[in-house]
Structure formats: C-alpha cells, structure tokens
Design a protein around this motif. Structure first.
Motif, short mmCIF file in Angstrom:
data_model
loop_
_atom_site.label_atom_id
_atom_site.label_comp_id
_atom_site.label_asym_id
_atom_site.label_seq_id
_atom_site.Cartn_x
_atom_site.Cartn_y
_atom_site.Cartn_z
N PHE A 139 1.71 5.31 -1.70
CA PHE A 139 1.57 6.17 -2.87
C PHE A 139 2.83 6.12 -3.71
CE2 PHE A 139 -1.54 7.57 0.11
CZ PHE A 139 -2.63 7.95 -0.66
N ARG A 164 -2.60 -2.03 -3.12
CA ARG A 164 -3.46 -0.97 -2.61
C ARG A 164 -2.83 0.41 -2.78
NH1 ARG A 164 -4.78 -4.37 2.90
NH2 ARG A 164 -6.29 -5.82 1.98
N THR A 165 -1.88 0.53 -3.69
CA THR A 165 -1.20 1.80 -3.89
C THR A 165 -2.04 2.74 -4.76
OG1 THR A 165 -0.02 0.97 -5.85
CG2 THR A 165 1.05 0.70 -3.70
N ARG A 166 -1.72 4.05 -4.63
CA ARG A 166 -2.36 5.06 -5.47
C ARG A 166 -1.31 6.09 -5.92
NH1 ARG A 166 -7.24 7.73 -2.42
NH2 ARG A 166 -5.98 7.31 -0.57
N ASP A 167 -1.66 6.76 -7.00
CA ASP A 167 -0.78 7.81 -7.52
C ASP A 167 -0.65 8.91 -6.49
OD1 ASP A 167 -0.08 10.35 -8.99
OD2 ASP A 167 0.05 8.90 -10.63
N GLU A 203 1.78 -1.86 -11.34
CA GLU A 203 1.09 -3.15 -11.18
C GLU A 203 1.81 -4.24 -11.98
OE1 GLU A 203 -1.67 -6.14 -10.27
OE2 GLU A 203 -1.36 -4.18 -9.34
N ASP A 238 0.84 -1.18 0.00
CA ASP A 238 0.00 0.00 0.00
C ASP A 238 0.88 1.24 0.00
OD1 ASP A 238 0.91 0.38 2.57
OD2 ASP A 238 -0.98 -0.12 3.54
N HIS A 269 -2.75 12.50 -5.58
CA HIS A 269 -3.81 12.67 -4.58
C HIS A 269 -3.29 13.44 -3.37
CE1 HIS A 269 -7.09 11.68 -1.85
NE2 HIS A 269 -6.22 11.19 -1.00
N GLU A 326 0.42 3.96 -12.48
CA GLU A 326 -0.18 2.87 -11.72
C GLU A 326 -0.18 1.55 -12.50
OE1 GLU A 326 -4.02 3.84 -10.21
OE2 GLU A 326 -3.26 5.33 -8.78
#
Length: 362
Positions: A276, A300-303, A285, A274, A306, A281
């Motif tokens: 950022f 569960r990572t995000r750019d 992955e 998880d 955000h 993305e």
C-alpha cells in the motif's frame, strides 16, 4: 591433486542457442581453471533427436581439449549414445552397464553410473562392494535424491528417476557424489563424510530456475571444499518487493540497485511490487516504469486509504489517542508518549498492510 569441473542438465536443443552458449562458457572456464576432468551428469541433450541433429556440429567443441569430458546418459538422452558414435576426441560416453570406472592421474577414480530408472538392491550392493581403490573416489550419477513429489526441479516435475536416499548413498562410501537431474544448485553433506552435489542447469530451462547459474568445482587436495562458481549465461530472475506507506522511495532505490546488477547480464527479469502506498496510484505507476528501465513490472499496490478507513484500524486509532490510558507509561523517565503513539501507529499500520496484502483483512 585432481581438479574436476562438474555440470549436468544442459538439455542441448537445436532451437535453444542460449544452452549452447552456456556449454561454451562451462568449457571455457574449465580451460581457464586447468582442470583435469569435466564431468556431465546426464541430459547433455534434451532428446535423442537433438543428439543426432547436433552430433556433427559438436565434434569441434568436444575435440582438442586439454581435459577429457566424461558424460553419462540421463533420462532425456538415455538412448543417444549408441555404440561407435563419435562426439569428439575429448568426449567419453560413459555407457558401460551397470557401472564402470574412470581413473584420473592414478589419484582419483570416477565410478560412473549410466542412467537407470531404479536403484535396485542388487545395484547398490554391487556399488558398495566395488573393487577397492587407494585414492579419492567419486560417483557420477543421474538421480532423484530424497525426491519430493513437488519442487523446483525444472521440467522434471513430479517424475522420479533413480530415486535414492541420503542414507543409501552414504552406505556406498564415496567422497564425492556428482549428480544430475534436478535443475537447482544443491549440496548436502552425507553421514559418511561424503559430499553430494547438484550443479543446477548452466542456462535456465524453465522460469522456476532463478538466478545466475553455476557449475561445481572440486580440488581434491584443497581445503576450499566444493565450490559453485557462477556462469555468465542466460537465466531468469525476479525481484519481489512489498511497499508500506511512506516507504515508496525505498522501493525505487531497491529497483535501481537490482536493475544496475542485471544491466550487463544475459537475464530475463521480472519485478513484482505489492503493498500500500501514500502517493497517487497513477504517479506511482509512472515512477515504477521510470526506475525499471524497461523491465516488466507487475504492480499490485493500492492506495493506503483502504487501510486507514477500515473499521478495525479506526477503532485502534481511537484507543491509541486515549492518552489517559498511557499515563502509567508516561511516568517513566525520559519516556515520550507522542513518540510511543507514533511508533505503535506505524508498526500497526505495517501489520495491517501485511494482512491486507496477504488477503487476510476483510
């Protein structure tokens, strides 16, 4: 000198071959270590039915050993050891109620306590006032030590069997307390100088039982104390990683290292990542799949955009860029304002990432 190998909570079942393989490994290690005794602290079988189904097939495994295998019933198999049942010529079903003794080489005595639901005052007093013995004394029991209502206890969940406290056990004044029931490795030194141990399951029963499984090894005259050798047996394991922007390669290196460790083990692993990222993305992955070598990965990572676009972070950046506020700091010898700004920016970004990952940043 007495060498003891202690295990418990094997939960043999006709449909769980990995548990049979783990028992084979335990007994093989016992032979290699030339032990004087193997003790099983209850729940050898997952049920009375399993004991009946497997008894004949286990006779060869439990025969012609160079050591006896002293086994007490647990809450799962308390009814499995009816009189005159034969499990093998090396197997001793320790069922004498409320307790009895087994002596090894006249130097070590095992007081065995077959499974009973409650630690009554009468039973504890009888154990405390047992017949004296000149040598090392061990208590073999199936119990819930200072039992929590919740915890990593395998499928024993919230039920407490033979609940007992450290203080109650210390008053019994044994040197070793060889226990079963909880499925995780654990040991604690008691106030009387005795050592209490749970060996943990020799093969994972539930997904909460993580990491390589162990047994307990004791040499009563050695200075090494209680040891927990690892088994090459089936187990669950997991790797949980948190990535911060710009540190994606570090995560890949950690995954590569752990995958290499898991490669030759009988393990069912899970990886969770998880945090950022700065990279795309989709590309991240794909890279995770490449580095995990077929192991299941929960991504569960995000750019990081955000975070960077969050009003609170933008306000922080505005304040940090106001160099006039840093003039007092910059007057210090050899102090670089730009480096200071970069260090603070990175530290604050990491803090925002942690808050966001924990759901605390709105």
């Amino acid at each position: 000198m007495t060498r003891i190998l202690h295990t418990a909570d094997i939960h043999l079942d006709s449909i769980a071959e990995e548990r049979h393989a783990a028992l084979d490994s335990v007994l093989e290690d016992a032979s290699n270590a030339d032990v004087d005794l193997v003790t099983i602290g209850g729940d050898l079988f997952d049920s009375e039915l399993a004991a009946e189904q497997l008894r004949e097939s286990l006779r060869e495994l439990f025969s012609n050993r160079s050591y006896p295998i002293l086994t007490i019933p647990g809450n799962h198999d308390a009814s499995a050891y009816r009189s005159n049942l034969f499990f093998g010529d090396s197997f001793i079903a320790a069922t004498e109620s409320p307790f009895d003794h087994y002596v090894v080489d006249d130097t070590t005595r095992i007081t065995y306590l077959p499974y009973t639901p409650q630690a009554t005052d009468e039973l504890l007093i009888s154990l405390r006032d047992r017949e004296p013995f000149e040598g090392t004394e061990c208590l073999l029991l199936h119990c819930s030590l200072d039992a929590p209502l919740h915890g990593d206890v395998g499928d024993e969940s919230e039920q407490r069997y033979f609940p007992v406290t450290k203080e109650q056990l210390a008053e019994l004044d044994f040197e070793y307390y060889l226990a079963g029931h909880y499925h995780s490795q654990h040991h604690v030194e008691l106030s009387n100088g005795g050592t209490f141990v749970y060996p943990g399951t020799p093969a994972s029963i539930t997904q909460t039982e993580l990491g390589r499984r162990t047994y307990v090894y004791i040499d009563t005259e050695a200075d090494t104390g209680v040891q927990f050798p690892s088994l090459e047996s089936y187990h669950y394991d997991e790797l949980n990683l948190r990535v911060t922007p710009g540190q994606e390669d570090r995560v890949f290196r950690e995954i590569n290292s752990q995958v290499a460790i898991w490669h030759d083990r009988d393990v069912e692993p899970q990886i969770t990542v998880d945090g950022f990222i700065e990279t795309d993305e989709t590309e991240f992955e794909s890279a995770l799949e490449d580095h995990s070598n077929g192991i299941s990965v929960t991504n569960r990572t995000r750019d990081v955009e955000h975070i960077l676009s969050h009003p609170l972070f933008e306000a922080f950046e505005h304040q940090l860029e106001n160099r006039d506020r840093l003039h007092a700091i910059e007057e210090r010898d050899e102090y670089n304002t730009t480096r200071f700004q970069n260090d603070v920016w990175e530290a604050t970004l990491n803090a925002f990432v942690e808050l966001a990952a924990e759901g605390k940043l709105r």
